[in-house]
Design a protein around this motif. Sequence first.
Motif, mmCIF file in Angstrom:
data_model
loop_
_atom_site.group_PDB
_atom_site.id
_atom_site.type_symbol
_atom_site.label_atom_id
_atom_site.label_comp_id
_atom_site.label_asym_id
_atom_site.label_seq_id
_atom_site.Cartn_x
_atom_site.Cartn_y
_atom_site.Cartn_z
ATOM 1 N N GLY A 42 0.671 -1.070 -0.225
ATOM 2 C CA GLY A 42 -0.087 0.159 0.058
ATOM 3 C C GLY A 42 0.744 1.157 0.249
ATOM 4 N N GLY A 43 2.161 1.034 -0.125
ATOM 5 C CA GLY A 43 2.860 2.243 -0.147
ATOM 6 C C GLY A 43 2.692 2.891 -1.604
ATOM 7 N N VAL A 44 3.420 4.123 -1.705
ATOM 8 C CA VAL A 44 3.458 4.948 -2.923
ATOM 9 C C VAL A 44 4.188 4.222 -3.714
ATOM 10 N N SER A 45 3.742 3.943 -5.044
ATOM 11 C CA SER A 45 4.315 3.092 -6.051
ATOM 12 C C SER A 45 5.620 3.889 -6.548
ATOM 13 N N GLY A 46 6.758 3.179 -6.847
ATOM 14 C CA GLY A 46 7.639 3.400 -7.570
ATOM 15 C C GLY A 46 7.630 4.396 -8.633
ATOM 16 N N ASP A 47 6.251 4.480 -9.300
ATOM 17 C CA ASP A 47 6.037 5.525 -10.188
ATOM 18 C C ASP A 47 5.966 7.051 -9.651
ATOM 19 N N ALA A 48 5.466 6.818 -8.524
ATOM 20 C CA ALA A 48 5.241 8.221 -7.565
ATOM 21 C C ALA A 48 6.723 8.509 -7.306
ATOM 22 N N LEU A 49 7.305 7.933 -6.946
ATOM 23 C CA LEU A 49 8.827 8.310 -6.770
ATOM 24 C C LEU A 49 9.610 8.883 -7.985
ATOM 25 N N GLY A 50 9.410 8.251 -9.039
ATOM 26 C CA GLY A 50 9.850 8.597 -10.371
ATOM 27 C C GLY A 50 9.453 9.908 -10.809
ATOM 28 N N THR A 51 8.134 10.121 -10.582
ATOM 29 C CA THR A 51 7.259 11.327 -10.793
ATOM 30 C C THR A 51 7.908 12.546 -10.033
ATOM 31 N N PHE A 52 8.276 12.136 -8.808
ATOM 32 C CA PHE A 52 8.718 13.120 -7.899
ATOM 33 C C PHE A 52 10.331 13.572 -8.286
ATOM 34 N N LEU A 53 10.962 12.647 -8.665
ATOM 35 C CA LEU A 53 12.324 12.917 -9.071
ATOM 36 C C LEU A 53 12.129 13.542 -10.267
ATOM 37 N N THR A 54 11.525 13.224 -11.218
ATOM 38 C CA THR A 54 11.586 14.029 -12.540
ATOM 39 C C THR A 54 11.249 15.285 -12.518
ATOM 40 N N TRP A 55 10.109 15.439 -11.410
ATOM 41 C CA TRP A 55 9.859 17.094 -11.302
ATOM 42 C C TRP A 55 10.879 17.743 -10.463
ATOM 43 N N MET A 56 11.264 17.013 -9.578
ATOM 44 C CA MET A 56 12.421 17.818 -8.767
ATOM 45 C C MET A 56 13.282 18.308 -9.910
ATOM 46 N N GLN A 57 13.792 17.510 -10.686
ATOM 47 C CA GLN A 57 15.007 17.911 -11.767
ATOM 48 C C GLN A 57 14.494 18.975 -12.852
ATOM 49 N N ASP A 58 13.121 18.805 -13.052
ATOM 50 C CA ASP A 58 12.909 19.460 -14.303
ATOM 51 C C ASP A 58 12.139 21.104 -14.086
ATOM 52 N N HIS A 59 11.475 21.056 -13.094
ATOM 53 C CA HIS A 59 10.514 22.079 -12.901
ATOM 54 C C HIS A 59 11.342 23.611 -12.686
ATOM 55 N N THR A 60 10.667 24.389 -13.060
ATOM 56 C CA THR A 60 11.541 25.684 -13.135
ATOM 57 C C THR A 60 10.691 26.612 -12.432
ATOM 58 N N ALA A 61 9.494 26.630 -11.814
ATOM 59 C CA ALA A 61 8.698 27.484 -11.251
ATOM 60 C C ALA A 61 9.393 27.412 -9.778
ATOM 61 N N PRO A 62 9.538 28.870 -9.088
ATOM 62 C CA PRO A 62 10.079 28.743 -7.625
ATOM 63 C C PRO A 62 9.358 28.184 -6.762
ATOM 64 N N VAL A 63 9.333 26.724 -6.728
ATOM 65 C CA VAL A 63 8.554 25.988 -5.755
ATOM 66 C C VAL A 63 9.827 25.303 -4.859
ATOM 67 N N PHE A 64 10.056 25.718 -3.785
ATOM 68 C CA PHE A 64 11.205 25.498 -2.761
ATOM 69 C C PHE A 64 10.805 24.136 -2.013
ATOM 70 N N VAL A 65 11.304 23.027 -2.300
ATOM 71 C CA VAL A 65 10.987 21.713 -1.651
ATOM 72 C C VAL A 65 11.898 21.606 -0.365
ATOM 73 N N VAL A 66 11.125 21.381 0.793
ATOM 74 C CA VAL A 66 11.848 21.082 2.056
ATOM 75 C C VAL A 66 11.294 19.797 2.404
ATOM 76 N N ALA A 67 12.315 18.622 2.429
ATOM 77 C CA ALA A 67 11.981 17.451 2.545
ATOM 78 C C ALA A 67 12.700 17.075 3.843
ATOM 79 N N THR A 68 11.943 16.330 4.734
ATOM 80 C CA THR A 68 12.797 15.998 5.967
ATOM 81 C C THR A 68 12.741 14.464 6.097
ATOM 82 N N ALA A 69 13.703 13.899 6.829
ATOM 83 C CA ALA A 69 13.849 12.348 7.037
ATOM 84 C C ALA A 69 14.493 12.078 8.215
ATOM 85 N N ASN A 70 14.190 10.969 8.938
ATOM 86 C CA ASN A 70 14.834 10.628 10.052
ATOM 87 C C ASN A 70 15.723 9.266 9.603
ATOM 88 N N ASN A 71 15.206 8.581 9.060
ATOM 89 C CA ASN A 71 15.736 7.077 8.643
ATOM 90 C C ASN A 71 16.418 7.329 7.148
#
Length: 534
Positions: free
Chosen positions: A367-396
């Motif tokens: 039931g986790g988010v599929s690898g596709d969603a990760l792929g979409t996230f990564l592609t968007w992180m790389q390609d987007h030009t609009a000033p959207v500043f992503v702050v991601a947090t992680a423990n593990n």
Amino acid sequence: MESKAQKANNDIKALLKARNTLLWVTTREEFRVEQAIIMAAGQAKYPTFFWDCASGMQNMEYEIIDAGRQATDPTEVLKWIRDKGDRGVYVMRDLHKWFDPQTLRTLRNLARGFQGGSPDKAKTLLILSPSSDVPPELAGHVTMLEYPLPERDEIARILNNIVEATNAAIEKDNADPERQEKRKKESLVLSDEKRDAAIDAALGLTSEEAANCYAKSLVTAKEIDPAIVSTEKKRVVAREKVLTWIDPDPRGLEGIGGLAPLKAWLSKRKSAFSTSAKEFGLPAPKGVLLAGVPGCGKSLTAKCIASAWGVPLLRLDFGALRDKFVGESERKIRNAFQLAESVAPCVLWADEIEKSLGGSDGPQGDGGVSGDALGTFLTWMQDHTAPVFVVATANNVAGLPPELLRKGRFDELFWVDLPTKVERMAILKTNLKLVNREVSGLERLVKATEGFTGAEIAAIVPEALFEAFADEKRTLTADDLEKAAATVVPLSKTAAEKITALREWAKTRARPASTPETVTSTSGAGGRMIETDD
Ligand SMILES: Nc1ncnc2c1ncn2[C@@H]1O[C@H](COP(=O)(O)OP(=O)(O)OP(=O)(O)O)[C@@H](O)[C@H]1O
Ligand SMILES: [Mg+2]
């Protein structure tokens, strides 16, 4: 400059001219996009037809045309288009709801068959759908296009139309002889500043939603009030579920105790986020990944950046992305990005990403988010030009897929460790300020809170306040705080090994978010607790 919508229109025109016979346009704005299709198709010399299961076939004026008795049956109507239909673009509303083996096969046959026909019979099927979830059978045959949400100029037009319509109504009302007695109404005047604010407030909405927000403001406040429009927008964003509009921490970067290098890095990025920086040629910063010990200010930092930069804060909730339908989570994530881009400049906060983007062998399990969603996230992180500043947090961090850490995704990866001596004092002071207290003799607390996380330090403040309150509401003292601290068993003791392992990982990969202090003694978990005896 060409707007995104103009570009989409030109794309549609070009695709039609090149005789693409099967198009898929994703939008949640049927009417606006249909009007755009009529225009684009007209320029490519195609008339437009519309079909849905309720009304059957319609022409450009939305008049029903006779497509036989079977007009509301999708497979039958596809055959009708093939045999009897004139040259044209056939917009099929919600056709994706009718996909069964027969419809899919018919579509594929048609798409191929249309390619060879004579120009006077040239036909294109255009599937109009809020979903971009193309079934695999069609994947190779269909050209996809995502229709953008309205931009500033279009929203400005919507606002102008509403203001003009309102003023026309007021004028008419004032001209009414029966009104002579009563006081005449004033027409609506918007200052440039207010107009700009009202447009900003509606960015990220569909044209219909924007118009509704303005109308609501007119009804409730008798004027265009940007504040009412933004409140309405928050409600619309909330409907998306994947995105939540968060009120940022009003203190800005001052709300964060310690973490000076991180704050300095962020301050530098702030100016790179502005229009003048863009004109100068600086790329908009993409984002930062904050990894570290739990309770040391990662989430807090996300909330403070937005207020420090004076931009809205949106939280991306990967949990809400989970969907039993394949491809749906991907659609949701794309919607979320589209919305975030139209709200830009903004901060997009993705909390605890390792839990949801752990990759296929990550800890998310079923039931986790599929690898596709990760792929979409990564592609968007790389390609987007609009000033959207992503702050991601992680423990593990060890659970994070390596693709996420590669250069080009985040601008920087920071490691947020247990606070140093100086930082513990700063965190304590920030949290005392939050409850309007000033306490002298705090120096002792530095020792008493050794090995504490920021959250553990923050928690001793209310604990000590209870003591003072119970004791005839007296003034809070360093003694109270010290006593409260003594009852805490810090995480760095109970989870020492885990923290050591996290640090090992971070040593070579991440930049420290704190200023290291000169070492004279080490203590706490793992041995990187650096202390000075000054
Ligand atoms: N550097 C800090 N300055 C001020 N307060 C802090 C700091 N670090 C933690 N706190 C306090 O602890 C609370 C929890 O911190 P926060 O939620 O930011 O931790 P986190 O790093 O996101 O933890 P987790 O990994 O568990 O999500 C904050 O709301 C704040 O009250
Ligand atoms: Mg957190």
